[in-house]
Every structure is written in C-alpha cells, then in structure tokens.
Design a protein around this motif. Structure first.
Motif, PDB file in Angstrom:
ATOM      1  N   TRP A 317       1.105  -1.018  -0.136  1.00 11.84           N
ATOM      2  CA  TRP A 317      -0.136   0.011  -0.103  1.00 11.84           C
ATOM      3  C   TRP A 317       0.735   1.048  -0.213  1.00 11.84           C
ATOM      4  O   TRP A 317       0.493   1.716  -0.754  1.00 11.84           O
ATOM      5  CB  TRP A 317      -0.792   0.058   1.241  1.00 11.84           C
ATOM      6  N   ILE A 318       1.662   1.365   0.509  1.00  6.90           N
ATOM      7  CA  ILE A 318       2.808   2.710   0.983  1.00  6.90           C
ATOM      8  C   ILE A 318       3.811   2.604  -0.687  1.00  6.90           C
ATOM      9  O   ILE A 318       3.457   3.744  -1.150  1.00  6.90           O
ATOM     10  CB  ILE A 318       3.485   2.572   2.006  1.00  6.90           C
ATOM     11  N   ALA A 319       3.798   1.281  -1.004  1.00  6.88           N
ATOM     12  CA  ALA A 319       4.627   1.859  -2.328  1.00  6.88           C
ATOM     13  C   ALA A 319       3.483   2.366  -3.661  1.00  6.88           C
ATOM     14  O   ALA A 319       4.068   2.568  -4.475  1.00  6.88           O
ATOM     15  CB  ALA A 319       5.290  -0.023  -2.611  1.00  6.88           C
ATOM     16  N   THR A 320       2.504   1.768  -3.284  1.00  8.02           N
ATOM     17  CA  THR A 320       1.203   2.386  -4.320  1.00  8.02           C
ATOM     18  C   THR A 320       0.923   3.789  -3.380  1.00  8.02           C
ATOM     19  O   THR A 320       1.231   4.768  -5.155  1.00  8.02           O
ATOM     20  CB  THR A 320      -0.136   1.578  -3.849  1.00  8.02           C
ATOM     21  N   LEU A 321       1.130   4.181  -2.768  1.00  9.10           N
ATOM     22  CA  LEU A 321       1.164   5.608  -2.509  1.00  9.10           C
ATOM     23  C   LEU A 321       2.416   6.392  -3.011  1.00  9.10           C
ATOM     24  O   LEU A 321       2.022   7.677  -3.486  1.00  9.10           O
ATOM     25  CB  LEU A 321       1.206   6.548  -0.854  1.00  9.10           C
ATOM     26  N   TRP A 322       3.271   5.709  -3.235  1.00 11.96           N
ATOM     27  CA  TRP A 322       4.655   6.303  -3.245  1.00 11.96           C
ATOM     28  C   TRP A 322       4.662   6.598  -4.767  1.00 11.96           C
ATOM     29  O   TRP A 322       4.710   6.209  -5.607  1.00 11.96           O
ATOM     30  CB  TRP A 322       6.167   5.331  -3.005  1.00 11.96           C
TER      31      TRP A 322
ATOM     32  N   ALA B  88       2.783  14.871 -12.136  1.00 14.03           N
ATOM     33  CA  ALA B  88       2.070  13.641 -12.427  1.00 14.03           C
ATOM     34  C   ALA B  88       2.193  12.554 -11.890  1.00 14.03           C
ATOM     35  O   ALA B  88       3.813  12.364 -11.625  1.00 14.03           O
ATOM     36  CB  ALA B  88       1.984  13.457 -13.985  1.00 14.03           C
ATOM     37  N   PRO B  89       1.308  11.743 -11.967  1.00 16.37           N
ATOM     38  CA  PRO B  89       2.608  10.030 -11.250  1.00 16.37           C
ATOM     39  C   PRO B  89       2.955   9.195 -12.457  1.00 16.37           C
ATOM     40  O   PRO B  89       3.250   9.561 -13.062  1.00 16.37           O
ATOM     41  CB  PRO B  89       0.813   9.107 -10.630  1.00 16.37           C
ATOM     42  N   ARG B  90       3.445   8.837 -11.086  1.00 16.24           N
ATOM     43  CA  ARG B  90       4.946   7.403 -11.793  1.00 16.24           C
ATOM     44  C   ARG B  90       3.901   6.408 -12.151  1.00 16.24           C
ATOM     45  O   ARG B  90       4.053   6.281 -10.741  1.00 16.24           O
ATOM     46  CB  ARG B  90       5.904   8.179 -10.681  1.00 16.24           C
ATOM     47  N   ARG B  91       3.948   5.928 -13.068  1.00 17.71           N
ATOM     48  CA  ARG B  91       2.581   4.421 -13.488  1.00 17.71           C
ATOM     49  C   ARG B  91       3.539   3.308 -12.503  1.00 17.71           C
ATOM     50  O   ARG B  91       3.353   2.127 -13.695  1.00 17.71           O
ATOM     51  CB  ARG B  91       2.143   4.856 -14.152  1.00 17.71           C
ATOM     52  N   PHE B  92       4.630   3.199 -12.177  1.00 17.55           N
ATOM     53  CA  PHE B  92       5.844   1.917 -11.841  1.00 17.55           C
ATOM     54  C   PHE B  92       4.624   0.865 -10.655  1.00 17.55           C
ATOM     55  O   PHE B  92       4.082   1.886 -10.027  1.00 17.55           O
ATOM     56  CB  PHE B  92       6.317   2.436 -11.240  1.00 17.55           C
ATOM     57  N   THR B  93       5.342  -0.036 -11.173  1.00 19.21           N
ATOM     58  CA  THR B  93       4.844  -1.286 -10.255  1.00 19.21           C
ATOM     59  C   THR B  93       5.961  -2.502 -10.042  1.00 19.21           C
ATOM     60  O   THR B  93       7.291  -2.396 -10.219  1.00 19.21           O
ATOM     61  CB  THR B  93       3.660  -2.177 -11.380  1.00 19.21           C
ATOM     62  N   ALA B  94       5.628  -3.158  -9.248  1.00 19.81           N
ATOM     63  CA  ALA B  94       6.864  -4.398  -8.793  1.00 19.81           C
ATOM     64  C   ALA B  94       7.512  -4.736 -10.242  1.00 19.81           C
ATOM     65  O   ALA B  94       7.295  -5.731 -10.601  1.00 19.81           O
ATOM     66  CB  ALA B  94       6.261  -5.053  -7.564  1.00 19.81           C
TER      67      ALA B  94
END
Lengths: 557, 296
Positions: A317-322, B88-94
């Motif tokens: 969740w925190i990484a989603t906000l980041w 703008a959001p940086r749309r990164f994922t894991a």
C-alpha cells in the motif's frame, strides 16, 4: 468516463430495460432478488444496528451483527459489478441469506429487551449450560447467532459460485479487482468457519434442552471442545474483517493515488495467506486453557507468521502511494486511517501472541484494546472508506465530504485514545467484561480517558451515519464514474440498471476501465461520429454496438 | 504493464529508517522495566512473573518498532506524494524480487519472536527450587506436578486452588485427603518457597490471575491446570478472575498473603485447630439434636 463513443463488435444479445413492476416499493425491496437490492438491504440493516450499538455503547459485540454483514452487503452489491457480471448465480439464496441474517439479528437484539443472555460474549459452557444459565436469553443468543450464521453461509455459497462462474470474458482470477478477490476469500472462509460454529451452537442447544453431554465435563463431555470450535470461528471472522478491509483499501488507494497497485499479484497472495493461515491461530485465545504447551506453540507460530503477509500488504500500500498523486478525499482518508489503526492493533496482537506475554495480557483490557483497534479500524474506518468510495455507485450521489472528514477525525482520535487507554489499563491487569472496578488500582485515569474517547468515537460514528442518511436523498449528484477508477463497477450506470451492463465488457488487463477509456480516446482522435445525433451519453447503457466498425482494438466494450 | 523499479524509494527509505531505529531504542531505554511506567505491567515478585515481563518488553519493543516504521513511511508517502498542480503520477509497479527486501526483516521478526517466545515460555514454566529463606519443612511433602517440570531435589509446596462462583477455595498440603486444611478468598503461603498450584473449578470456567505472581491459568471443571510461583517478599498480592463467570464475576477477587515460614506453619496449625474445634462443635450439636432443621 469521458463523453465519447464506445464501440463493440456486433454480437447477438438481447438488450433490455428493467421489467416494469406494479407492486409497492417496499414489497419490491423486500422480495427483489437483484443482488444490488439485497446488498443495499444488508448495508442498510447493518448500519441501523451500528446506530443501535453506538447508542447502547456496546461496540464490542457488533462483530457478528454489524461488521460482517456490512462487509457482505458491500460485497454483494459491488463484487458482481466488478467482475462484469449481470447478476449472481443463486439470486433467491442470496435474498434468503439476508432474511435469515435479519431474523437472527432481531432475535439477538430482541432478547436484550426481555431477557438478555448473561453468559458472556462467546457463551462458553458450562456457564451457558442450562444448569448455570437457565433463562431463555442464552437460547435467543444461540438461535439468533445461528440464524445469522446460516444466512452468511448461504450468502457465501452464492458468492463463491458467482465469482467462479459469472466473470466476464477475460476476467481471469489474476485480473480480478482486489475487493472481489477479498470477497472470494471471505466466501471460502465463511464456508469453512460458519458450519463449525453452527455445529457448536447446535451441540450447545442439544446440551441445554435434550440432555446432551457434549460440553458437560461431569458426563464425559469437554467444555474445551466448545472453546476450540468457537475460537476457530471468531478468529476466522476476525480475519474476514481484516481481509475485506484489505480489499477495500487495495481498491481505494490506487484510484486516489492515480497509480496502479504496486503489486496486484503480491496483494492477492498476501490476502490469500491471511485467509489460509489466520484461522489456524485460533488457540491464541486459549493460551491459559489446560491444553498442552505444544498446542500453544502451534498457535503462536501461525499468529507470528501472519506478520509476514500483513507486513507485505502494508508495504504494498505504501509503495502504491509512493510516486503517486494522492487526492485526499474522504474515502482515501478513511482508508489511511484504517491502515494506521489496524497496524497499531496488529502490533499489539503480535506482542501478546508471544507466549508468556499472552499469559499476562489475555482477557485483560490490553488484549481488548488490540482487538478494538483492528476490528473498529478495519470494520468501521474501512467500512466507511468503502461507503464513501461506492456511495456514488449505490445512489448516484456523493457522500458528504465535509461531514465525512469531520467524522473521520472524531472516529480516528476516538479509536486511538480508547485503544491506548484500555491497553494501558490492561497492562495494570484490568480484566475484560467487568462492569465495575475496585478503587486503589490506579485505573481511574485510564477508564476516564477511555470513556471520553468512547463518546468522541460514538459522536463521530453517529455523525457519519447521519451523513449517510442525508446524502442518500440529498447528496451532490455524481456522475457514473466520479473517481476515474480502473475497475468495471464504474462502467455501469449509477445506480446500475437491474441487469448491470447492456454490453458485457471484455477484459484485457487488471485495469479494464482504463483500457476502455484508452480505446475510446484512440478511436475518437482519428474518427468522428457520423452524425451528432448518434453520439451516445456517457455510461454503459448507451454503449451501443456500431455496426461495421469492429476491428481488433486494445479493448472493446 | 511495464515494470519499472523506482530507484529513489529505497535510498529515501534508508534515510527514514535511521532516525527510526534511534527513536525506537530511545523509547525502549526510557521505558525500562526497572522503573514504574505506564508502558508496562507493574513489577513482578516471582521468577516466572519476571520472565513474563522480560518477554513483554522485548515483544512490545519489536511491535512498536514495526508500528512506528509503518507510520513513518505512511506519513512520508502522504506528505510527499499529495496531488499538486503540474505533478503527474509515476505509474510504476513491482519488478521481480520487489518483495524480497521488505520480506526479509519480517521473516526475521516472525522467526525471532517465535524462538524467543518458546524459550521464554519454557523458562517461565520451569519451577525454580525453594530459596534459602523458604519453608524447609516442605521437603517432606510430595508434589503432584503434572505437566510442570520440577527439579528433583526441591519439593515445592502443592496447593489446590478451586474456583467456584464467585470465590476461590484453597486446600493446603498435609492431613488426610478429604480432611485438608482449607481457606477461602485468601491464600497464605511462605515467602521464597516454590508453590505449585493445581487449579480447577467446581462449576463454570474461572481464571486464576495474580498479576505480580505469574501468568493466568484457567480453572476448567473436570480438568486441572498447573501454575507456580515463588514470592520474593512478604505482603499481600491481589488478583482478580479474568474469565467471565456470571453475574458477580466483577467481584471475584483473590489475595495471596505471603508470610514468613514460621508464620505459615502457625497459620496452618491455627486453621487445623480451628477446623477441628468447629468439627467438634458441630458433632456435639448434632448429638444434642440442637441444630435447627436437622432431624436424626
């Protein structure tokens, strides 16, 4: 959703409006097998009982009557929409489940008026046996809890079958929104834990009325057997609240951070691990019972292992906000408050699940404070986050933001202070369930602070419930897709028609609505509608197939 | 979805983590178990109570560290990544292995506290031998110690604690079975002497809990739980049942009065004499047919 055209390949299907009904509105509401109507019944009833519980000031007993049905109501309404389904598998069973729950809740609450059960929250025998509680109050509790539970199990049957069989094309399990995934997990969880508790209640009833000896130690029964069964259920339902709150937060945060969930798969696996491992820690509630030390170590193992999936979920969740752009509306505020409150409570649970610590803190208000922070954090804060988020879908109106934020502050402060004050009092060995305490124990300050915090919390909840009641008819009009979310429930109108979608959407990723918007953008940039009269309104209802224009796009509606 | 690892998240994380560890250690030092504090239980007066307190301070420090860490990162994320104009959001994922780094400390915490819990549980349950100030006469008494492990050279004093709605009955060793010295409400024991309690109930489930003298055990009808303590100084230690047992549950208290071995011997002798006198009195009244309502 932007005002534009959605296009779909021609496909033979019957597009209908709702069949006109002639019966009165309340009959329609009571008998409609539409999953959305049933969901609204669940949500409305559980919030009514929440009001009653706040007025009575007995928040701790509301797990069965408020927290679970609120979660189930939202699931029943939203999950079929999220998976792009036009209905549920067993609509009548779904409706029946609500009426069973209502009958059960009314039975339990009715008994408070004429003869309350005086056998404690879990009605442990031998105290709840007919020798020591020879009143009908315990019977009302058994029957009421049993009816509600039976309803929940019926609900779970419908939910699991629906989620397995009625997903729209392309909606693989791995693409399922986290809230629907949490719904599936809680459905399975209820199918496992519900019958266990039903069996325990049945045995207790037989003991009381037909001379059974299941839990009667003098005749070869075992009081500990009931403890095992009941704690397995209560631990499972605790996990259920945690999982559903986790699903809500995992859907709300990405929407308002304008960013996909950091790891969709990671969150799914975390929730799965919580559902699978959590109930196995049931004997964490029996550290002081005469059971072998090995059993207690077994429970401690699962309680501590839970720190890994829960911790990873919070990291997720925190990484989603980041790196996102967080729009702090009421819904994400409640979600963030839920994370904070649940983290504090789970920290306390972690400490008291270490064996010798549990011997000291179990059944003191320290343990109660932990549980309170988790269940009220997950149930009330998470529940209100979900309500703020999906209220436009339910009603076509937004839930008042200003009142919501004030209520949020009161609830959050109330939960923090109440949980901490009771925790500190518990460290000084204040037991649970007492109605008076003795002077000279140094507990006055804690109890005074806890009482004040309780009133602040109650005021916040009542304000938010008034907000709900007011916004239902008078809230600001919201569009069909007010948040710019990524999931399919926002593809339907607000409120959705009875059949949800005129066109069942194809799903190509975990963010189907983003795909649809992108497809629309790409098409509208290079392609103008032939005549202005044919431009449809926003929303799904007008998303009519346009013949002769069905190439393979990234996504079609 | 393109998987991009966010390069700055981890380095930033380290800058938040350092003051966090310092703050956690400072908190642990401030809230040291030696002094009376709001953050922990009151001082223990028995070896197993001390073990419980040690376990508590370690467990609560670990939990507090985790909770504070989550909140530091959560608040940092909320403050730093609020929506602002032009952002703008940086749309990164894991990316692959993104969960390895957070999972490692969590697994460490889970395994560490698990092993620690087992060690401390064993330590708290091991019955320590009677100390030098203790009751030497208890050597001759045989203890039924059940699941508890007892050093062979020390025979602890075995006392039955029997819960009933809404008080406790204590049966002291010595005497014939069925004719043992007993007391209600207050348990009198010698100081610095290992006491093994056999806890059971005659009606519903109760719970034995003297906070200064070790953890809680359930009194379950038909079952016997064992616990032990060795009080380190004389005085009265109050406690209260923590398992709901009916209407007067709130008033179900217990007291342990710790006295010198001599005073204990006197107390038991006094009780025995009193009980014998009462028995004789009742016998006389029965033979005189002087008890109202009792017809031979």
């Amino acid at each position: 959703m932007t005002r534009s055209t959605t296009v779909a390949p021609p496909r033979p299907e019957v597009v209908t409006e709702a069949i006109p009904r002639r019966r009165p509105g309340w009959v329609e509401r009571a008998t409609s097998t539409d999953h959305k109507s049933v969901g609204v019944l669940y949500v409305g009833t559980s919030l009514s009982f929440l009001t009653l519980a706040v007025v009575e000031f007995v928040l701790m007993r509301v797990q069965l009557i408020v927290a679970i049905p609120l979660a189930l109501g939202l699931i029943g309404y939203i999950a079929p929409l999220q998976i792009g389904s036009r209905g549920v598998a067993f609509p009548r069973l779904n409706l029946l489940s609500f009426w069973l729950y209502l009958a059960g809740a009314v039975t339990v609450y009715g008994s408070f008026i004429y003869r309350p059960s005086e056998a404690g929250l879990a009605a442990l025998p031998p105290l709840s046996d007919d020798v020591f509680s020879n009143t009908s109050g315990v019977d009302a509790w058994i029957v009421g809890a049993g009816l509600a539970l039976l309803g929940f199990v019926c609900f779970a049957v419908n939910l699991v079958v629906t989620l397995h069989n009625m997903r729209s094309p392309g909606m693989a399990w791995r693409r399922m929104p986290l809230f629907s995934w949490a719904a599936a997990l809680s459905g399975y969880l209820l199918l496992v834990i519900g019958p266990v508790m039903l069996a325990a209640l049945t045995m207790l009833f037989i003991d009381r009325h037909y001379g059974g000896v299941f839990f009667n130690s003098g005749d070869g029964g075992a009081p500990l057997l009931y403890e095992h069964l009941a704690w397995f259920f209560f631990t499972g339902s605790y996990m259920l609240v945690l999982i559903v709150a986790g699903g809500v937060i995992s859907d709300v945060l990405p929407t308002f951070a304008r960013k996909p969930l950091f790891s969709h798969r990671g969150a799914m696996l975390s929730l799965l691990a919580i559902a699978a491992l959590g109930p196995l820690a049931w004997m964490q509630n029996m550290y002081t019972a005469p059971i072998p030390l090995g059993f207690e170590i077994f429970a401690m193992l699962f309680a501590l292992v839970l720190a890994v999936p829960i911790g990873l979920l919070i990291f997720n969740w925190i990484a989603t906000l980041w790196g996102g752009t967080l729009h702090l509306r009421a819904a994400p505020l409640f979600a963030l408050g839920a994370i904070s409150s649940m983290t504090i409570g789970l920290g306390g649970e972690l400490a008291s699940s270490v064996l010798p610590v549990g011997w000291q803190l179990d059944n003191t208000t320290a343990a109660q404070g932990d549980t309170f922070a988790v269940l009220v954090g997950g149930g009330v804060l998470g529940g209100f986050a979900a309500l703020h988020y999906w209220f436009p879908k339910l009603t076509g109106r937004t839930l008042g933001e200003g009142a919501g934020k004030i209520a949020f502050s009161a609830i959050l402060v109330g939960v923090y202070v109440y949980a901490l004050a009771t925790f500190f009092a518990g460290l000084k060995a204040q037991p649970v369930d007492i109605y008076k305490y003795f002077a000279g124990n140094g507990l006055d300050g804690f109890n005074l602070v806890a009482s004040i915090a309780g009133f602040v919390l109650a005021a916040g909840i009542l304000l938010e419930l008034a907000n709900v009641a007011h916004s239902w008819g008078h809230g600001l009009r919201a569009g069909h897709d007010p948040w710019g979310a990524a999931t399919l429930e926002w593809f339907a109108l607000s409120p959705p028609p009875e059949h949800n979608f005129d066109v069942v959407p194809d799903v190509r990723s975990a963010e189907p609505l983003h795909d649809i918007r992108r497809a629309i953008r790409e098409r509208t940039e290079g392609w103008q509608p032939p005549a202005p009269a044919k431009v449809p309104q926003a929303g799904a209802r007008e998303a009519e197939p346009v013949s002769g224009d069905a190439p393979e796009g990234p996504s079609v509606a | 979805m393109v998987s991009v690892r966010h390069p700055r998240a981890c380095s930033r994380g380290a800058t938040y983590l350092a003051p966090l560890v310092v703050a956690g250690l400072a908190l642990a030092a401030l809230a040291s178990p030696a002094q009376a504090t709001v953050f922990g239980p009151r001082a223990g007066h028995s070896p197993n109570a001390d073990d419980i307190r040690t376990a508590y301070w370690v467990a609560i420090a670990v939990a507090a560290l985790l909770v504070i860490a989550v909140h530091v990162f959560l608040i940092a994320a909320i403050i730093r990544f609020r929506a602002r104009r032009g952002r703008a959001p940086r749309r990164f994922t894991a990316g692959p292995g993104a969960f390895m780094r957070p999972a490692a400390p969590l697994v460490l915490v889970a395994v560490g506290t698990f092993v620690f819990g087992i060690v401390m549980a064993g330590k708290a349950r091991d019955v320590q031998p009677t100390g030098s100030q203790g009751l030497g006469a208890s050597r001759g008494l045989v203890a039924q110690v059940g699941a508890l492990s007892v050093p062979s050279d020390a025979k602890p004093l075995a006392i039955n604690a029997i819960g009933q709605q809404f008080l406790w009955r204590f049966e002291y060793p010595g005497g014939r079975p069925g004719d043992r010295v007993f007391s209600y409400g207050e348990l009198v024991v010698p100081v610095d002497t290992a006491i093994v309690l056999h806890v059971t109930s005659t009606d519903v489930i109760h719970r034995w809990f003297i906070p200064a003298l070790g953890g809680q055990v359930d009194a379950v009808p038909g079952k016997t739980s064992e616990t032990w303590f060795r009080a380190d100084r004389e005085g009265v230690y109050p406690g209260q049942s923590t398992s709901f047992s009916g209407s007067s549950y709130s008033a179900m208290r217990a007291w342990v009065r710790v006295v010198s071995p001599d005073a204990y011997r006197q107390y038991v002798q006094q009780k025995r004499d009193d009980l014998a006198a009462a028995q004789r009195y009742v016998q006389r009244k029965v033979t005189q047919n002087a008890i109202p309502g009792l017809r031979p």
